[in-house]
Design an enzyme around this catalytic site. Structure first.
Site, PDB file in Angstrom:
ATOM      1  N   HIS A 248      73.017 -42.120 -55.238  1.00  0.00           N
ATOM      2  CA  HIS A 248      74.403 -42.572 -55.328  1.00  0.00           C
ATOM      3  C   HIS A 248      75.222 -42.144 -54.117  1.00  0.00           C
ATOM      4  O   HIS A 248      76.209 -42.797 -53.767  1.00  0.00           O
ATOM      5  CB  HIS A 248      75.030 -42.066 -56.623  1.00  0.00           C
ATOM      6  N   HIS A 383      68.069 -54.792 -55.516  1.00  0.00           N
ATOM      7  CA  HIS A 383      68.131 -53.651 -54.597  1.00  0.00           C
ATOM      8  C   HIS A 383      67.198 -53.867 -53.406  1.00  0.00           C
ATOM      9  O   HIS A 383      67.579 -53.632 -52.249  1.00  0.00           O
ATOM     10  CB  HIS A 383      67.746 -52.365 -55.325  1.00  0.00           C
TER      11      HIS A 383
END
Length: 408
Positions: A248, A383
């Site tokens: 993250h 992704h």
């Protein structure tokens, strides 16, 4: 090192272009009869016994909207199928979208900001790609996000809506994807208000990171007090794992660049401050997660001081590290980021790409063997596809805008 791993070589461009096309080919069987995304197995085959999840359908719409902008054959029809499939999850009575449908057609309860953020992202990319119905979908999705999740006073989002109330939990994951969605929507609509919302989210979590040695707390209560013990009994949860998630930090770093770089001409000092923050986030995440156990790859989670907890490797973390390294190199011209990019590319090619059955392994264990305890199969390509496109697109705009003729 092999030139195909090195940024700005013809070999690397070809490697990523071919990889992107392979991903789009791999996932072509995702549409269910109504268009929503089947969960995909190891070879891209549908697994109809598993739920069809709204976020996965939105991710497929986003991916094939990008494929449309790339000129990849068949992408417009697949993007349209996923956009149509989102209607299977719509809450026609209360607005917004449910989390998904079981194999028997039962609705999964609750609404999540994570899911709605991906619908905004998908609609934004589809609008830029010229797909029918995208403008109306984006308007609905932005309204639903505001109605259910946006906290005006806080400048951030609640994570979940259950029945008739917001869950008191606040999370980094949902907010990062909300910021990404708002940046994409701002590009699609040329709307500075949406860009401002993204900036408020990013500034909040950058502040938390700075206070915490450039590690970003994952979990908070409704007063935004960090909750370091949250989910201690679910250390490898796919969406709310215990501890900290270095992946993250890579997302936050690249989103900071996307938000701050366009301000460089009017506020160079502020842009420089957030560029520096992006570098510190990246550097800390690499330090905490890359090859921490003597094996290549990124561990999934650490404790509050950076000590490894879950050693499995999740493909999305590598994808985000690739994007962040490339974006930082474009923004700073610092060779260290090109060097990291090359290392990540080599690891991608030698360990994470499934050269036999296609796509990327979604989960590897600590010794880089395929694992399925968190992510069985290969449910979607978003992704991985972004990691194949972003290195050669401007870091100051969404991928769809970067791919579009206006963004070229």
């Amino acid at each position: 090192m092999d030139r195909k791993y090195q940024l700005d070589t013809a070999e690397n461009r070809r490697f990523l272009r071919e990889s992107a096309q392979n991903l789009l080919d791999f996932a072509r069987r995702f549409p269910s009869p109504g268009g929503s995304a089947w969960y995909l197995g190891d070879s891209g085959e549908p697994w109809p016994d598993l739920p069809r999840e709204t976020f996965a359908t939105a991710r497929m719409a986003h991916a094939y909207a990008l494929g449309t902008l790339m000129g990849a054959d068949g992408s417009p029809a697949l993007a349209d199928a996923a956009l149509r499939g989102l209607e299977e999850f719509a809450d026609s009575e209360n607005g917004g979208w449910c989390a998904g449908l079981t194999s028997t057609g039962r609705r999964l309860r609750g609404k999540s900001a994570f899911t709605h953020a991906y619908i905004i992202l998908a609609a934004s990319s589809a609008l830029i790609a010229g797909r029918p119905g995208a403008a109306a979908l984006l308007k609905r999705a932005l309204t639903a996000f505001s109605d259910f999740f946006w906290l005006v006073r806080d400048g951030a989002a609640a994570s979940r809506w259950d029945s008739s109330r917001q869950d008191p939990y606040r999370g980094l994951n949902a907010n990062l994807h909300a910021a990404e969605a708002y940046l994409a929507a701002a590009d699609a609509l040329d709307d500075p208000v949406l860009r401002e919302r993204a900036g408020r989210i990013l500034q909040r979590f950058t502040g938390y990171a700075e206070e915490n040695g450039w590690r970003v707390p994952e979990h908070y209560d409704q007063n935004w007090t960090p909750q370091p013990g949250y989910n201690e009994d679910k250390k490898d949860d796919p969406f709310r794992p215990y501890g900290l998630t270095p992946g993250h930090s890579f997302i936050l770093a690249r989103l900071l660049l996307c938000w701050a770089l366009p301000m460089a001409d009017v506020d160079p000092e502020r842009t420089g401050m957030y560029m520096e923050a992006a570098q510190k986030l990246f550097d800390r995440a690499v330090q905490d997660a890359w090859q921490r156990d003597g094996q290549p790859g990124f561990i999934y989670t650490t404790d509050q001081d950076g000590t490894p907890i879950v050693h499995d490797r999740m493909h999305w973390v590598l994808a985000e590290a690739i994007q962040a390294a490339a974006a930082l190199y474009r923004a700073t011209s610092a060779e260290q980021y090109a060097d990291w990019y090359a290392q990540f590319m080599e690891y991608l090619d030698t360990a994470v790409m499934d050269h036999d059955r296609g796509s990327w392994f979604h989960q590897l264990d600590a010794e880089n063997h395929p694992a399925d305890t968190v992510w069985p199969g290969k449910p979607d390509i978003s992704h991985a596809l972004q990691a194949c496109l972003a290195p050669y697109l401007p870091p100051d705009r969404s991928l769809a805008r970067g791919l579009s003729p206006v963004g070229a």
